[in-house]
Design a protein around this motif. Sequence first.
Motif, mmCIF file in Angstrom:
data_model
loop_
_atom_site.group_PDB
_atom_site.id
_atom_site.type_symbol
_atom_site.label_atom_id
_atom_site.label_comp_id
_atom_site.label_asym_id
_atom_site.label_seq_id
_atom_site.Cartn_x
_atom_site.Cartn_y
_atom_site.Cartn_z
ATOM 1 N N PHE A 1 41.183 14.572 -28.438
ATOM 2 C CA PHE A 1 40.620 13.231 -28.564
ATOM 3 C C PHE A 1 41.287 12.281 -27.562
ATOM 4 C CE2 PHE A 1 41.085 9.097 -30.931
ATOM 5 C CZ PHE A 1 39.766 8.692 -30.808
ATOM 6 N N THR A 2 42.590 12.424 -27.399
ATOM 7 C CA THR A 2 43.329 11.551 -26.492
ATOM 8 C C THR A 2 43.012 11.847 -25.036
ATOM 9 O OG1 THR A 2 45.121 11.464 -28.080
ATOM 10 C CG2 THR A 2 45.627 10.770 -25.833
ATOM 11 N N LEU B 1 36.161 3.312 -32.138
ATOM 12 C CA LEU B 1 36.763 4.524 -31.583
ATOM 13 C C LEU B 1 37.675 4.181 -30.412
ATOM 14 C CD1 LEU B 1 34.147 7.409 -31.458
ATOM 15 C CD2 LEU B 1 36.411 7.374 -32.506
ATOM 16 N N TRP C 1 34.905 4.585 -22.699
ATOM 17 C CA TRP C 1 34.153 4.843 -23.926
ATOM 18 C C TRP C 1 32.705 4.396 -23.801
ATOM 19 C CZ3 TRP C 1 35.473 8.012 -27.763
ATOM 20 C CH2 TRP C 1 36.799 8.446 -27.771
ATOM 21 N N VAL D 1 40.878 2.587 -31.677
ATOM 22 C CA VAL D 1 41.745 3.586 -32.308
ATOM 23 C C VAL D 1 42.382 4.458 -31.232
ATOM 24 C CG1 VAL D 1 41.743 5.647 -33.755
ATOM 25 C CG2 VAL D 1 40.503 3.608 -34.479
ATOM 26 N N TRP D 2 41.565 4.864 -30.295
ATOM 27 C CA TRP D 2 42.056 5.721 -29.219
ATOM 28 C C TRP D 2 43.188 5.049 -28.458
ATOM 29 C CZ3 TRP D 2 41.642 5.137 -23.750
ATOM 30 C CH2 TRP D 2 41.933 6.281 -23.010
ATOM 31 N N PRO E 1 38.711 11.576 -22.798
ATOM 32 C CA PRO E 1 38.134 10.519 -21.946
ATOM 33 C C PRO E 1 38.677 10.560 -20.519
ATOM 34 C CG PRO E 1 38.678 9.639 -24.081
ATOM 35 C CD PRO E 1 39.240 11.026 -24.052
#
Lengths: 301, 290, 363
Positions: B36-37, A168, A128, A171-172, B40
């Motif tokens: 979203f998961t 974020l 992140w 949460v992720w 990354p």
Amino acid sequence: MRKISRLGYEARLGWALVGPALSVIALIAIFPLGWTVWESLHLHELRMPWLGQPFIGLANYVEIAKDPRFWAALAHTAFFTVVSISLELVIGLFLALAMNRVFRGRGFVRAAVLVPWAIPTVVAALLWRFIFESQGGIANALLVDAHILKQPLVWFIQTSTAWVPVILADVWKTTPFVALLLLAGLQNIDLSLYEAAAVDGANAWWQLRHITLPLLKPAILVTLIFRTLDGFRVFDLIYVLTGGGPGTSTEPVALYTFNALLQNLRFGYGSALSVVIFAITFGLALIYVRGLGVRLGGEEA
Amino acid sequence: MTSVRAAEARAKRKKAAGIQWGSWLFAAALIVLLLFTLFPFYWAIVASLTPEAALFRDPSLWPQQIIADHYRALFVDRDFITPIRNSLVVAGTTTIFCLCVGTLAAYALARLEFKGKAAIMGFILAVTMFPQISIVSPLYLLLRSLHLIDTYPGLIMPYMTFAMPLTVWVLTGSIRQIPRDLEEAAHVDGATRRQSFTKILLPLAVPSLVTTGILTFIYCWNEFLFALSFTLGPERQTVPVAIALFRGQYQVPWGEILAAAVVATAPVAAMVLVFQRRIVQGLTAGAVKG
Amino acid sequence: MSRVALEHVDKTYPNGFVAARDLSLEAADGELLVLVGPSGSGKSTVLRLMAGLERVSDGVIRIGERDVTDLPPQQRDIAMVFQNYALYPHMTVRENLGFGLSIRKQPRAIIEDRVRTVAASLGLEALLDRKPAQLSGGQRQRVALGRAIVREPLAFLFDEPLSNLDAQLRVETRVELSRLHRKLGATMVYVTHDQSEALTLGDRIAVLKEGVLQQIASPMKLYEEPANKFVAGFIGSPGMNFFEGVLTRIGTGGVCTFQGADFTIRVPCESGTNGRVILGIRPQHLEITDDSARGDGVVRAEVGVVEPMGNEQIVYVTLPNGERAVAIAPVQPRITAGEKVSIRVRPEGIHIFDAGSGRRMAR
Ligand SMILES: Nc1ncnc2c1ncn2[C@@H]1O[C@H](COP(=O)(O)OP(=O)(O)OP(=O)(O)O)[C@@H](O)[C@H]1O
Ligand SMILES: [Mg+2]
């Protein structure tokens, strides 16, 4: 007479089997905890060995009470905990409801959301951090392309924006865990309740409010306990993402304590901070367990 | 009679409409969440294969040019093998030790009746909720006085603080789910307690042991605070510490960091994908009940 | 083979629940004793006490003449068949059957031999190398049975072994068990909550209620002379009808009148019986006649439901005061719901119980 000897036998065997595990825990967790308390009542600066280790009573605690950096850290921790847990509960509930349905690819979804939970927090934080890098970060690129931002933002230079990647990332990483605990609760709910409600003409929203949520309450509370305590321990994530910065404006209590201990080598003061954190988490756990009447599945009763 | 039927029909129609609407929303939200998961990971893999220069000029969602330089640098220049070995040794030893000692305790807690059992369970649960930071200082002083800072035992011992309660807790939960009457049948058949444990319970508990072992291993593999506090240099650093402390000469070596992140993630991700069903069971065994 | 006896046994569970109270009963050498009772009456508890899986709080347990009260299960030399069979899922049928012998360190050849013999007698030869998960319910049941037989124990304990089988298989296995019992001549204690299973299988039957023994007797005796209202109501299907009323002596000839809410009847009685009682009568002893009958022990009733059973009909009636009763009538003449009929209480089928204690009073 007989009964006593029999019970005596099971008790002896029981304690003998539990003994090794218990003594390991006692030796490396409980004994150090006592030591922390003892340390916290002393002046102990590893940098200044000539001061010795004089007993100073509650002076360290008095210093904590007057330490603005501590209170700020406590506020950061509480802020982080409340915001991230709220988001996680909402999204986790949605995910749990989703995973409780039968649809193609359910196994894939479950595996996919589990991976963030399983990877090291440090790695999650780095991913992140990279996404939110000021130079060449994909977040900036996407937001500018979408005309949400006029120009790239330096996320980590301002307190308000620095929290965004932190929250974020948490949460992720943690929502899957929340979803799993809730899912376990969902699977205990009798499906015929929904069928009965549907026959009575109740819509999905009514079913959620009047069947799912009330029956899910124990699972939600347990999740809340685990997550609150986790939130108060947050360390890795912020250490890597912001280092507590800018300045100390995102520093949580665990990180402040770590700095006091291993950066400044103030063992007396750091230990007092440790004791305070322990007392807070312990108090929170007690409030949850007592006040909300949560039963944790220890006994079969 | 007719009114009931009409109501049912109405309900059905309503429900059908609701499902149509709902399932679109549902699918859309699920897809967003999945993106979203997964994003990354995707981004880390792409970036770890992109030349450093391209990475910061103009980030693009699609890889333009694929190179393996960062991975080569990781293992050749940085000796990333060392932290991996350290992590394997520390996490592996801790897991095996906890399983051996924890199985006995879990058996007693799941199967024997004795005073103080409930208290022990409560105690173990309490320890799992323990903030690690609150014992860093004495552990540091203890390890320092035993000259164990920056050694394997100096990490394995602290790891027990969270690994042992976790192992015992999860194992107790899963042993309770194995029907008791199999052991009782064995007793009646003539087996002693030890025999019913080794010949009946243990073979049946192997899947639970594997699951618990995986969970414990993951927790150890991911641990950061202790590993950061009780190691001094690259010699004994574990994977998370090594990655977090990566430094470049002039700037953050993102390419290598991401390559390392991919390497550190791959084994855990693989384990999770293979054992996901069991991991979910293990995680929730005994955690949520009525 | 040898007898199994409980002597004044109490069992209090750790949570304080009393599951057996001053319980004395015995399965004689070679006898098949059935334990019946409603759910929660303590049947399984008694069996587990015999097996040594639970410890008595007080009292003595004997197997043969040996006091086994303090022995753990493995030293009692008994076999037990569990309700859900408790087959070891990680072992083949062969290993399941041989487990008890191998744990006792019997020579391999002997084990192999015994297992083969027993498997043959139960028709399990073809299944020896399967795991329990690959067997049908009936086959599992037989493996469980075989595992008990292989060891040639002093006694067999069964905890509702047929309750997981379908109706037909249950009847077949019941017959099979009966035959097995005769062939082995073994002492067996058999738990069931199904009274018809109890009546057909048992040499004797012990009826339990809330951990207390109500009666232990042969099936015939239990049916004909139930010791109290509970036993009377539990044994027999459909259950016995009960009517509350007052018993009054007339003269000295051993005759009383029973005055119920709906009918009056003369019954034989001994001296000393007087006052509030409960009259019990089995459905077989309620005779349905046409509307016109009058007289002693006759009552008018309205038919509620009729269940035709093929060779008889079960008739549920409501008496004028609202009391309900069940009667069994021959197939002819057909009786229809809503019909008004007369019911005659056949005096020879009457049981009288004390209204307070529920205990049987001499007829
Ligand atoms: N381990 C235990 N701890 C506390 N109470 C128990 C325990 N085991 C059984 N009981 C209680 O003892 C009573 C008798 O139980 P038991 O299992 O013997 O009944 P049962 O006659 O076999 O019933 P069923 O026909 O349902 O199998 C029940 O009320 C039960 O709740
Ligand atoms: Mg039972």
